[in-house]
Design an enzyme around this catalytic site. Structure first.
Site, PDB file in Angstrom:
ATOM      1  N   LYS A 173      14.118 -39.492 -20.082  1.00  0.00           N
ATOM      2  CA  LYS A 173      15.271 -39.720 -19.209  1.00  0.00           C
ATOM      3  C   LYS A 173      14.853 -39.427 -17.772  1.00  0.00           C
ATOM      4  O   LYS A 173      14.724 -38.274 -17.372  1.00  0.00           O
ATOM      5  CB  LYS A 173      16.462 -38.826 -19.570  1.00  0.00           C
ATOM      6  CG  LYS A 173      17.751 -39.286 -18.867  1.00  0.00           C
ATOM      7  CD  LYS A 173      18.742 -38.162 -18.620  1.00  0.00           C
ATOM      8  CE  LYS A 173      18.565 -37.500 -17.281  1.00  0.00           C
ATOM      9  NZ  LYS A 173      18.837 -38.383 -16.103  1.00  0.00           N
ATOM     10  N   GLU A 249      10.114 -26.543 -15.413  1.00  0.00           N
ATOM     11  CA  GLU A 249       9.486 -26.440 -14.096  1.00  0.00           C
ATOM     12  C   GLU A 249      10.593 -26.647 -13.070  1.00  0.00           C
ATOM     13  O   GLU A 249      11.216 -27.712 -13.029  1.00  0.00           O
ATOM     14  CB  GLU A 249       8.394 -27.494 -13.941  1.00  0.00           C
ATOM     15  CG  GLU A 249       7.188 -27.279 -14.834  1.00  0.00           C
ATOM     16  CD  GLU A 249       6.410 -26.015 -14.523  1.00  0.00           C
ATOM     17  OE1 GLU A 249       6.613 -25.439 -13.427  1.00  0.00           O
ATOM     18  OE2 GLU A 249       5.610 -25.602 -15.366  1.00  0.00           O
ATOM     19  N   CYS A 283       8.234 -29.425  -4.786  1.00  0.00           N
ATOM     20  CA  CYS A 283       8.585 -28.067  -5.212  1.00  0.00           C
ATOM     21  C   CYS A 283       7.565 -27.048  -4.729  1.00  0.00           C
ATOM     22  O   CYS A 283       7.847 -25.854  -4.689  1.00  0.00           O
ATOM     23  CB  CYS A 283       8.734 -28.004  -6.735  1.00  0.00           C
ATOM     24  SG  CYS A 283       7.297 -28.560  -7.642  1.00  0.00           S
ATOM     25  N   GLU A 380      16.199 -22.926  -1.835  1.00  0.00           N
ATOM     26  CA  GLU A 380      15.372 -24.126  -1.763  1.00  0.00           C
ATOM     27  C   GLU A 380      16.168 -25.255  -1.107  1.00  0.00           C
ATOM     28  O   GLU A 380      17.273 -25.583  -1.537  1.00  0.00           O
ATOM     29  CB  GLU A 380      14.916 -24.554  -3.157  1.00  0.00           C
ATOM     30  CG  GLU A 380      13.937 -25.719  -3.104  1.00  0.00           C
ATOM     31  CD  GLU A 380      13.408 -26.113  -4.469  1.00  0.00           C
ATOM     32  OE1 GLU A 380      12.219 -26.424  -4.569  1.00  0.00           O
ATOM     33  OE2 GLU A 380      14.201 -26.110  -5.437  1.00  0.00           O
TER      34      GLU A 380
END
Length: 478
Positions: A173, A249, A283, A380
């Site tokens: 997905k 992750e 990231c 973030e």
């Protein structure tokens, strides 16, 4: 000319759904492709197909699986330019970066093809007489793979390739912003000779398709890359629904430490790349620049000038240094953090605004005068925004670098061997760099972090086997 239309792949058949468009973030009026949006029923059919196909795939000889993975990788590489242009138009990545990502995806499939020739188990001495002890590895089973938009080919490749190599079936997905890249990958895999049902593609929302993967009893494990909040939800659902194995992750708030003895040019180059390239949508991006007092002012001045000199433009234009951010929502979030940073008392020394024309372009933005307790330094952002935090010495730098819930990547710029070695020893991160940007990985080495950045076995290299295989201890007496 009609735009491409990508269908879902279920049990070797192309399956239609609600037709949705994907726009070019550099030219929002331009439709790059359309895709068939899957629903829960499509996801259930894909899971059922994978369940039926997996045992036969696992029984295939290693040479058979190896040949198919190698064919997938070679086909990707043969289409590098075509796929790179599609990726750049769909996600906004510079064409040169997109070429690198396509190459990485192809090489990843070829790497795992040849990993199958490496030892797949161990033989041990038993403590009992006339007993042989060994450890074999079996496939996990059916794996749900949920991938983000920032690396629309590389991240699916580094999950799907080892899953298939080690005998698992896959339901992928992808993020809905990058369905064209996922659709082309599915076409390549489907054309490689993979048996029906071994690889399935379902393009849909997290609320429907994602939740079906998380809650279905037909899924044995979930490999997820995305935000920390969503990752926490993935973990809870996997535990609640059959105690599935899961690999997460997630985010990062990565520090780059610059010491007084650093080469200024190297420090600026590392910070510029780590903070702003790929529009900060990595990231592993350097979103906290922790700079010792003696070099602080020169570093801020030089980095601000370098950031202001970057050309923001169409990713297909070779003169561009940065492309657009991926979506209007992401642009709005980035600009909101610029406001937050100003309200908290930090000072914008470069950028800070949306480029006022068509497209989701944002100037690379650098804050000075930040503190590590500001939201600017703790949350973030996932955009071309970074902040500078002044420290007095290495002890303080290491303390500030580690004062974060995340722990993905951390870097240091220094000419001191002892400082570098100490940082490698003490930095609380899964990836540590010295005199290099915090962003950048290699496919044969483990990737992952600590704390809120990661849960479960590492990805990539030989370490991927730890997630996609189940060790079985076997005793044989005679």
């Amino acid at each position: 000319m009609p735009v491409p239309y990508h269908l879902n792949l279920v049990d070797g058949e192309w399956v239609d759904g609600e037709r949705r468009p994907n726009a070019n973030p550099a030219r929002p009026g331009e439709i790059v492709s359309e895709y068939a949006r899957a629903d829960r029923d499509t996801a259930r059919a894909a899971i059922d197909a994978a369940r039926r196909a997996q045992p036969g795939w696992a029984r295939q000889p290693v040479g058979y699986r190896m040949e198919i993975l190698d064919r997938i990788g070679s086909t990707i590489l043969s289409r590098t330019e075509e796929l790179a242009v599609l990726l750049a138009r769909e996600e906004g990545k510079l064409l040169g970066e997109a070429r690198g990502e396509v190459t990485r995806a192809g090489q990843t499939f070829r790497y795992y093809a040849h990993q199958l020739l490496q030892p797949q188990g161990e033989v041990y001495s038993s403590t009992r007489p006339r007993v042989q002890a060994e450890v074999r590895r079996r496939p996990l089973g059916v794996v749900g793979v949920i991938t983000p938009w920032n690396y629309p080919l590389a991240i699916p490749a580094w999950k799907v390739a080892p899953a298939l190599a080690y005998g698992n079936a896959v339901v992928l997905k992808p993020a809905e912003l990058v369905t064209a890249s996922a659709g082309e990958l599915a076409r390549i895999i489907a054309g490689s000779g993979v048996p029906p049902g071994v690889f399935n593609l379902v393009m849909g929302s997290g609320r429907e398709v994602g939740e079906e993967l998380l809650t279905s009893s037909g899924i044995d494990g979930i490999s997820f890359t995305g935000g920390t909040g969503t990752g926490t939800h993935v973990a809870r659902q996997c535990i609640a629904h059959g105690n599935k194995r899961f690999q997460l992750e997630m985010g990062g708030k990565n520090p780059l430490v610059v010491l007084d003895d650093a080469d200024l040019d190297v420090a600026v180059r590392c910070a510029l790349d780590g903070s702003f390239f790929s529009s900060g949508q990595r990231c592993t991006a350097s979103s906290r620049l922790i700079v010792q007092a003696g070099i602080h002012d020169r570093f801020v001045e030089a980095l601000a000038a370098a950031a202001d000199a970057l050309r923001v433009g169409d990713p297909l234009d070779p003169r561009s240094d940065l492309g657009p951010v991926v979506s209007p929502d992401q642009l709005a979030q980035n600009l909101d953090y610029v406001r937050i940073g100003r309200d908290e008392g930090a000072t914008v020394v470069a950028g800070g605004a949306h480029r006022a024309d068509e497209g989701q372009f944002m100037r690379p933005t650098l804050f000075a005068g930040a503190r590590n307790d500001m939201r600017l330094a703790r949350e973030e952002i996932f955009g071309p925004v970074s902040c500078v935090i002044r420290v007095d010495d290495l002890d303080e730098a290491i303390g500030v670098a580690g004062d974060t819930p995340y722990g993905l990547s951390a870097g240091i710029v220094t000419t001191s061997l002892s400082a570098a070695e100490r940082f490698k020893q003490e930095a609380r991160a899964g990836i540590v760099t010295v005199n290099l940007p915090t962003a950048g990985t290699e496919l044969h080495l483990p990737f992952g972090g600590t704390g809120a950045s990661n849960h479960g076995p590492r990805e990539q290299g030989g370490y991927a086997r730890d997630f996609y295989c189940v060790p079985v201890t076997c005793y044989t007496g005679w």
